[in-house]
Design an enzyme around this catalytic site. Structure first.
Site, PDB file in Angstrom:
ATOM      1  N   GLU A 105       0.805  -1.223   0.000  1.00 25.49           N
ATOM      2  CA  GLU A 105       0.000   0.000   0.000  1.00 25.49           C
ATOM      3  C   GLU A 105       0.838   1.273   0.000  1.00 25.49           C
ATOM      4  O   GLU A 105       1.964   1.277   0.499  1.00 25.49           O
ATOM      5  CB  GLU A 105      -0.910  -0.006   1.236  1.00 25.49           C
ATOM      6  CG  GLU A 105      -1.970  -1.087   1.147  1.00 25.49           C
ATOM      7  CD  GLU A 105      -2.793  -1.226   2.419  1.00 25.49           C
ATOM      8  OE1 GLU A 105      -4.016  -1.097   2.327  1.00 25.49           O
ATOM      9  OE2 GLU A 105      -2.215  -1.469   3.478  1.00 25.49           O
ATOM     10  N   CYS A 134       6.885  -3.785  15.550  1.00 24.20           N
ATOM     11  CA  CYS A 134       6.573  -2.742  16.536  1.00 24.20           C
ATOM     12  C   CYS A 134       5.170  -2.989  17.103  1.00 24.20           C
ATOM     13  O   CYS A 134       4.261  -3.401  16.375  1.00 24.20           O
ATOM     14  CB  CYS A 134       6.651  -1.355  15.899  1.00 24.20           C
ATOM     15  SG  CYS A 134       8.299  -0.962  15.296  1.00 24.20           S
ATOM     16  N   SER A 209      12.516   6.805   6.956  1.00 22.64           N
ATOM     17  CA  SER A 209      12.241   6.601   8.374  1.00 22.64           C
ATOM     18  C   SER A 209      12.686   5.206   8.796  1.00 22.64           C
ATOM     19  O   SER A 209      12.405   4.227   8.119  1.00 22.64           O
ATOM     20  CB  SER A 209      10.732   6.754   8.608  1.00 22.64           C
ATOM     21  OG  SER A 209      10.406   6.404   9.919  1.00 22.64           O
ATOM     22  N   CYS A 351      -0.839   6.278  10.087  1.00 25.52           N
ATOM     23  CA  CYS A 351       0.418   5.648  10.489  1.00 25.52           C
ATOM     24  C   CYS A 351       0.153   4.395  11.306  1.00 25.52           C
ATOM     25  O   CYS A 351      -0.636   4.413  12.240  1.00 25.52           O
ATOM     26  CB  CYS A 351       1.222   6.611  11.360  1.00 25.52           C
ATOM     27  SG  CYS A 351       2.012   7.862  10.403  1.00 25.52           S
TER      28      CYS A 351
HETATM   29  S1  SF4 Z   1       6.711  -1.158   9.345  1.00 27.77           S
HETATM   30 FE1  SF4 Z   1       7.870   0.305  10.618  1.00 27.77          FE
HETATM   31  S2  SF4 Z   1       6.548   0.659  12.397  1.00 27.77           S
HETATM   32 FE2  SF4 Z   1       5.799  -1.197  11.386  1.00 27.77          FE
HETATM   33  S3  SF4 Z   1       6.812  -2.915  12.417  1.00 27.77           S
HETATM   34 FE3  SF4 Z   1       8.082  -2.357  10.662  1.00 27.77          FE
HETATM   35  S4  SF4 Z   1       9.566  -0.881  11.455  1.00 27.77           S
HETATM   36 FE4  SF4 Z   1       7.922  -1.023  12.971  1.00 27.77          FE
END
Ligand code: SF4
Length: 371
Positions: A105, A134, A209, A351
């Site tokens: 996505e 996470c 990020s 998010c």
């Molecule tokens: S996509 Fe980003 S926020 Fe989600 S588990 Fe992976 S590192 Fe963590």
């Protein structure tokens, strides 16, 4: 026999160079055998990004040469199979299928409050699923499926741009996946996205990020990458951070802070720390003090964002709790603090909510479990 022919044709097609997945220089290296020069490689790539198809003609280039180049290249397909627009804030979620396994996505974020200067930020995915896991992220709960190729990453920007009435004002690697666990493809895609013959998005408006993959933060610094760096921090307490962001187990806060200092010392730029606010968990005075001690003498910026947990187990702070936390940050941290709006909740585009809808049917793999 027929099946074998089809299979060998498939292998051959996959061996052709995907024009959206290589830099113009790499394209030149692939097509130089035809007599093409670097300038022609640039013109072809630029034409493909403008129109979405291989050019049928180019001034002062013979159709015979163009045909020869077309035969050894391709444009890999990317299909948008679902598009959801939020009636509340205009955030738009796109669900894509490429030629590989699984779905992924992207989110289009509208910046339309300044008449005459409307633009979109595009949030893109770098992996399908994620091995980091996470606590506040739907992608993490999928496990890791696979890395996206540079072409699949670039194609997201192209597809969203093609669907948009306003220009692309920036690209953020904050969709599905940990960009620094797919480092080579992410860096190559950022290079193509920012190239004048690619998507021509200013490098300074591209943001990568990471959850804190220290070796790649250092590599990113050493290579002098011109993109902005955001690190998802969310806690300055190691035991608590290990629960929220499991990269902590491998690269603890002390090493992470060292890498942030290294980045600042070498580039002069401030790293932005992202802090996902969870009521009763990480919005206290102790959290503000811990953060200020950890980054004492290291210039950073802090972005605050509300947690989005569809299960409802983790909730964002109340206005009062948030305002108090802001007071504590002003008192102790003395660094710029901004509150980032996380839109598109109603269409599961905010998010932490991306999960490549139908990818639930794809089994996670053990690969890439570096974190
Ligand atoms: S996509 Fe980003 S926020 Fe989600 S588990 Fe992976 S590192 Fe963590």
């Amino acid at each position: 026999m027929h099946r074998e022919r089809l299979l060998s044709r498939k292998v051959n097609v996959e061996q052709l160079t995907d024009i959206r997945g290589v830099t113009a220089k790499e394209l030149f290296e692939k097509i130089s055998q035809t007599g093409a020069d670097l300038r022609l490689a640039r013109r072809i790539q630029s034409a493909v990004f403008r129109s979405g198809v291989f050019p049928s003609e180019l001034p002062e280039v013979s159709s015979r040469l163009l045909l020869k180049i077309k035969e050894i290249t391709r444009i890999a397909s990317l299909e948008c199979i679902e598009k959801a627009v939020s009636p509340i804030d205009g955030f738009t979620r796109y669900l894509f299928r490429s030629e590989g396994e699984g779905l992924f996505e992207s989110v289009r974020i509208p910046l339309v409050h300044r008449p005459g200067d409307e633009k979109y930020i595009i949030c893109i995915s770098s992996q399908i699923g994620c091995s980091v896991g996470c606590a506040f992220c739907a992608t993490g709960s999928m496990g890791f499926i696979r890395d996206l190729s540079a072409g699949e990453i670039v194609a997201q920007v192209e597809a969203v741009k093609r669907d948009s009435e306003y220009p692309v004002g920036g690209v953020v690697f904050m969709g599905m996946g940990e960009p620094f666990l797919n480092y080579e493809n992410v860096m190559k895609s950022a290079q193509i996205i920012s190239s004048p013959t690619g998507m021509a998005v200013a490098a300074k408006t591209i943001t990568v990020s990471t959850s804190g993959v220290v070796p790649q933060i250092r590599q990113f610094t050493d290579e002098g990458r011109p993109y902005k760096l955001v690190i998802s921090l969310s806690s300055a307490d190691s035991a608590q951070r290990e629960i929220l962001i499991p990269t902590e187990k491998k690269w603890p806060l002390s090493e992470l802070a060292e890498s942030v200092k290294y980045y600042h010392d070498k580039t002069g730029e401030r790293v932005t720390l992202a802090w996902t606010m969870i009521s009763g968990v990480n919005c206290s005075e102790n959290d503000a003090v811990g953060l200020s001690e950890l980054f004492s003498g290291i210039p950073v910026k802090l972005d605050l964002i509300d947690v989005n947990d569809p299960s409802g187990k983790m909730v964002p702070p109340s206005d009062e709790e948030r305002n108090l936390f802001l007071d504590y940050l002003r008192l102790h941290l003395k660094m710029p603090v901004a509150r980032r709006y996380s839109g598109g909740k109603d269409i599961e585009a905010a998010c932490g909510m991306l999960a490549g809808r139908a990818s639930q049917n794809t089994k996670p793999t053990e690969k890439n479990s570096n974190a």
